[in-house]
Design an enzyme around this catalytic site. Structure first.
Site, PDB file in Angstrom:
ATOM      1  N   GLN A   1      41.389  26.550 -43.921  1.00 42.59           N
ATOM      2  CA  GLN A   1      40.409  27.971 -44.697  1.00 42.59           C
ATOM      3  C   GLN A   1      39.999  27.975 -42.584  1.00 42.59           C
ATOM      4  OE1 GLN A   1      39.712  30.594 -45.746  1.00 42.59           O
ATOM      5  NE2 GLN A   1      37.752  31.338 -44.470  1.00 42.59           N
ATOM      6  N   GLU A   2      39.869  26.912 -42.080  1.00 43.96           N
ATOM      7  CA  GLU A   2      39.143  26.464 -40.759  1.00 43.96           C
ATOM      8  C   GLU A   2      40.399  26.858 -39.592  1.00 43.96           C
ATOM      9  OE1 GLU A   2      36.614  26.719 -39.547  1.00 43.96           O
ATOM     10  OE2 GLU A   2      35.391  25.505 -40.971  1.00 43.96           O
ATOM     11  N   SER A   3      41.609  26.286 -40.076  1.00 43.26           N
ATOM     12  CA  SER A   3      42.660  26.270 -39.164  1.00 43.26           C
ATOM     13  C   SER A   3      44.605  26.285 -39.440  1.00 43.26           C
ATOM     14  CB  SER A   3      42.181  24.562 -38.249  1.00 43.26           C
ATOM     15  OG  SER A   3      42.987  23.704 -39.352  1.00 43.26           O
TER      16      SER A   3
END
Length: 339
Positions: free
Chosen positions: A236-238
């Site tokens: 989700q983040e990266s």
């Protein structure tokens, strides 16, 4: 990790100093990104990035592929060599301004061209479907660290720690800062965005490298974090990309920020973490996630919300709508990774 929590567990973002000017940087294409998307996030035109990379303007970029992000001068030179007239770079819509009275200035802001010019960095918003990072702000002319701290209700020391900057240093125009989650927009937020982003040096450093889901799960489990949940947050983040830098200056696979990195190193890590290592970025993020789970008595959704919004903010304000969407996304992803 896109929240500002000004306590011992400060979930903070970083500022990365700009390496030498005049050299392009490499960007690894993340899930959902397009040539236009990447160009816009670096304040360049699609044609500039395409020509610099020897691609047509309507080229389809491939997941995991690498693009060269030029400086403005390099991009203009590449266009000139092809006989193309450069167009103005895209300017994102200005953020909403809220009435505020700046605190007395103690640290001035200086144009970024008063010092070595920052090279472009792969600052980008999350993949489509993911909520935008909270509290991102780009320094405008006239901003000061003390003024921004006063407007958002924190101390200069706290603001500096969270962002990984020297509180006594000149605050350059174009510097990207993380402001407290839920704070009102600064006085100058309605002014046009500066063309250059300045990212002063702070650990952890974004470096090339993409880890597999299996490796992230293994590293997370070794740090006492739920493997599938950590992998879901990393995606989700990266998109598992250690070179990713968010608009709020979170960086690396787990989007760890300077204050968080420093706190984890001092309080949770059993050895010295390498700020350039993708695997140590996962270790740091996983140690922090494991701590949040302990602080929330094992409540997975609450811990994930705290990873994004900040534990203090979640407890005092509840989950914002963006946080709820973030948590839903992560929990759904977690089931795909075996959670």
């Amino acid at each position: 990790m896109r929240r500002l929590q000004l306590s011992a567990l400060a979930a903070s973002t970083f500022l990365l100093a700009a390496p030498s000017a005049g050299a392009h940087v490499l960007h690894t294409v993340a899930p959902g990104e397009t040539l236009w998307w990447i160009a816009a996030q670096n304040n360049l035109t699609t044609r500039t990035v395409a020509v610099y990379n020897g691609l047509p303007s309507d080229a389809k970029v491939l997941l995991g592929g690498t693009l060269k992000i030029p400086t403005v001068a390099e991009g203009a030179a590449a266009l000139a060599a092809r006989g193309v007239t450069a167009k103005p770079t895209p300017t994102p819509a200005p953020a909403r301004a809220a009435p505020a009275t700046p605190a007395p200035a103690t640290h001035g802001s200086a144009p970024s061209d008063a010092t070595p010019v920052a090279r472009p960095v792969a600052v980008s918003i999350p993949p489509p479907g993911a909520p935008r990072p909270m509290g991102a702000y780009v320094v405008r002319a006239g901003d000061t660290l003390s003024g921004l701290a006063g407007q958002t209700g924190v101390s200069v020391a706290q603001m500096a720690f969270v962002n990984g900057i020297d509180p006594a240093a000149i605050l350059k125009i174009g510097t990207v800062l993380k402001l407290p989650t839920g704070a009102p927009a600064p006085l100058r937020a309605s002014l046009p965005l500066p063309a250059v982003r300045v990212i002063p040096t702070a650990a952890p450093m974004p470096t090339a490298g993409v880890l597999s889901a299996d490796r992230i799960k293994q590293l997370a489990a070794e740090q006492g974090a739920p493997a599938a949940l950590a992998a879901a947050i990393a995606w989700q983040e990266s998109g598992f990309n250690n070179a990713r830098v968010s608009p709020a200056n979170a960086r690396g696979v787990m989007q760890v920020m300077p204050g968080t990195w420093a706190w984890v190193q001092a309080n949770l890590a059993t050895g010295l973490l390498n700020p350039t290592s993708a695997e140590d970025n996962v270790r740091a993020g996983s140690l922090y996630l494991a701590r949040l789970l302990r602080d929330t008595n094992g409540d997975l959704r609450l811990a994930v919300a705290a990873y994004y919004q900040g534990l203090y903010s979640v407890r005092s304000r509840g989950m914002f709508d963006d946080t709820k969407r973030y948590v839903d996304n992560v929990m759904s992803l977690s089931s795909r990774y075996g959670g």
